[in-house]
Design an enzyme around this catalytic site. Structure first.
Site, short mmCIF file in Angstrom:
data_model
loop_
_atom_site.label_atom_id
_atom_site.label_comp_id
_atom_site.label_asym_id
_atom_site.label_seq_id
_atom_site.Cartn_x
_atom_site.Cartn_y
_atom_site.Cartn_z
N GLU A 55 0.80 -1.22 0.00
CA GLU A 55 0.00 0.00 0.00
C GLU A 55 0.84 1.27 0.00
O GLU A 55 0.30 2.37 -0.16
CB GLU A 55 -0.90 0.01 1.24
N ARG A 56 2.15 1.14 0.17
CA ARG A 56 3.02 2.32 0.24
C ARG A 56 4.46 1.86 -0.01
O ARG A 56 4.77 0.67 0.06
CB ARG A 56 2.92 2.98 1.62
N ASP A 81 11.73 -4.87 -10.63
CA ASP A 81 12.93 -5.15 -9.83
C ASP A 81 12.95 -4.36 -8.53
O ASP A 81 13.59 -4.78 -7.56
CB ASP A 81 14.18 -4.84 -10.65
N GLY A 82 12.25 -3.22 -8.48
CA GLY A 82 12.27 -2.37 -7.29
C GLY A 82 11.70 -3.05 -6.06
O GLY A 82 12.23 -2.89 -4.95
N GLY A 111 6.48 -5.28 -13.64
CA GLY A 111 6.92 -3.89 -13.60
C GLY A 111 7.20 -3.31 -14.97
O GLY A 111 6.98 -3.96 -15.99
N SER A 112 7.73 -2.08 -14.96
CA SER A 112 8.12 -1.43 -16.22
C SER A 112 9.39 -2.07 -16.76
O SER A 112 9.54 -2.31 -17.95
CB SER A 112 8.33 0.07 -15.98
N GLY A 113 10.34 -2.29 -15.86
CA GLY A 113 11.57 -3.00 -16.23
C GLY A 113 11.61 -4.30 -15.44
O GLY A 113 11.41 -4.30 -14.23
N ASP A 178 15.28 7.13 -13.48
CA ASP A 178 14.39 6.18 -12.81
C ASP A 178 13.42 6.91 -11.88
O ASP A 178 12.21 6.65 -11.88
CB ASP A 178 15.22 5.17 -12.02
N ARG A 191 8.23 4.85 -20.17
CA ARG A 191 8.49 5.90 -19.18
C ARG A 191 9.98 6.24 -19.13
O ARG A 191 10.35 7.40 -18.92
CB ARG A 191 8.03 5.46 -17.80
#
Length: 230
Positions: A55-56, A81-82, A111-113, A178, A191
């Site tokens: 949630e955060r 990956d984050g 994810g994006s990456g 990033d 992005r």
């Protein structure tokens, strides 16, 4: 991942997995993709799931740092990956980190990456793919239940903070791209292109100092090579 030929572990059957999922990752479809594509595959492989929706920021970090993980056989990250970075660093902050890091980790592309997911897909012997095909391949690897070791990189900053990475560390321009492109998550991987153009338009100057320990000389290396090493 360990080099080919190294020993593999096998997940138990039935298996219980904790799935940590960021619903905002990528273009915001991680939860939908998990329910539509991944969950049915895991059910067929007798892998039960407990889904934890973050949630955060740092929510997953706190979860794995403080939770009793003995009830799960593996930790699955459905994000980019984050979120796995959060999970790894949360595990390394535990008092029992040596044991906690033996818990098998799985990354599913949401994810994006999705660099690590794509790398594992490649080392598993599959063709280079992306998007839906990668989303199918990675859960299939999890369903097979084989796992092996993976190296981590440790970095300490001048402020005393210590981080662990499974891909690499970015600083300066790369990090700005990033961070500044976060507001364009709805574009998916595009992005990063937009973020790069924006950062080039307002190019900053970075000042820093990098310190490192040189790698030990390899056995059998020549004296001339050793003398030329920095």
């Amino acid at each position: 991942l360990s080099p080919p030929g190294d020993s593999y572990g096998v997940l138990p059957r039935p298996c219980h997995a904790l799935v940590l999922l960021n619903p905002q990752s990528g273009s915001g479809r991680a939860l939908d993709d998990f329910q539509a594509v991944v969950q049915p595959m895991l059910a067929e492989a007798d892998i039960a799931t407990t889904v934890f929706v973050t949630e955060r920021p740092h929510h997953a970090h706190e979860k794995v740092r403080d939770e009793d993980l003995s009830q799960w056989d593996t930790l699955v990250v459905m994000s980019g990956d984050g979120l796995l970075f959060e999970v790894v660093n949360g595990l390394m902050e535990r008092p029992d980190w040596r044991e906690a890091m033996k818990k098998p980790l799985c990354i599913l592309p949401g994810g994006s990456g999705n660099a690590l997911a794509a790398s594992i897909n490649y080392y598993a012997g599959y063709d280079h793919v992306a998007k839906k095909k990668l989303l199918t391949n990675c859960p299939f690897i999890l369903c097979k239940g084989l796992y092996t070791q993976m190296d981590l990189v440790s970095l300490s900053t001048a402020s005393g903070k210590r981080f662990f990475s499974f891909l690499g560390f970015g600083w300066g321009f790369i990090s700005d791209v990033d961070i500044d492109s976060e507001k364009y998550r709805w574009l998916g991987s595009a992005r990063f292109t937009l973020g790069t153009l924006q950062c080039l338009a307002k190019l900053r100057v970075y000042h820093g100092r990098l310190s490192y320990l040189p790698a030990p000389a390899e056995q059998g290396s020549s004296p001339a090579r050793d003398a030329a090493a920095p």
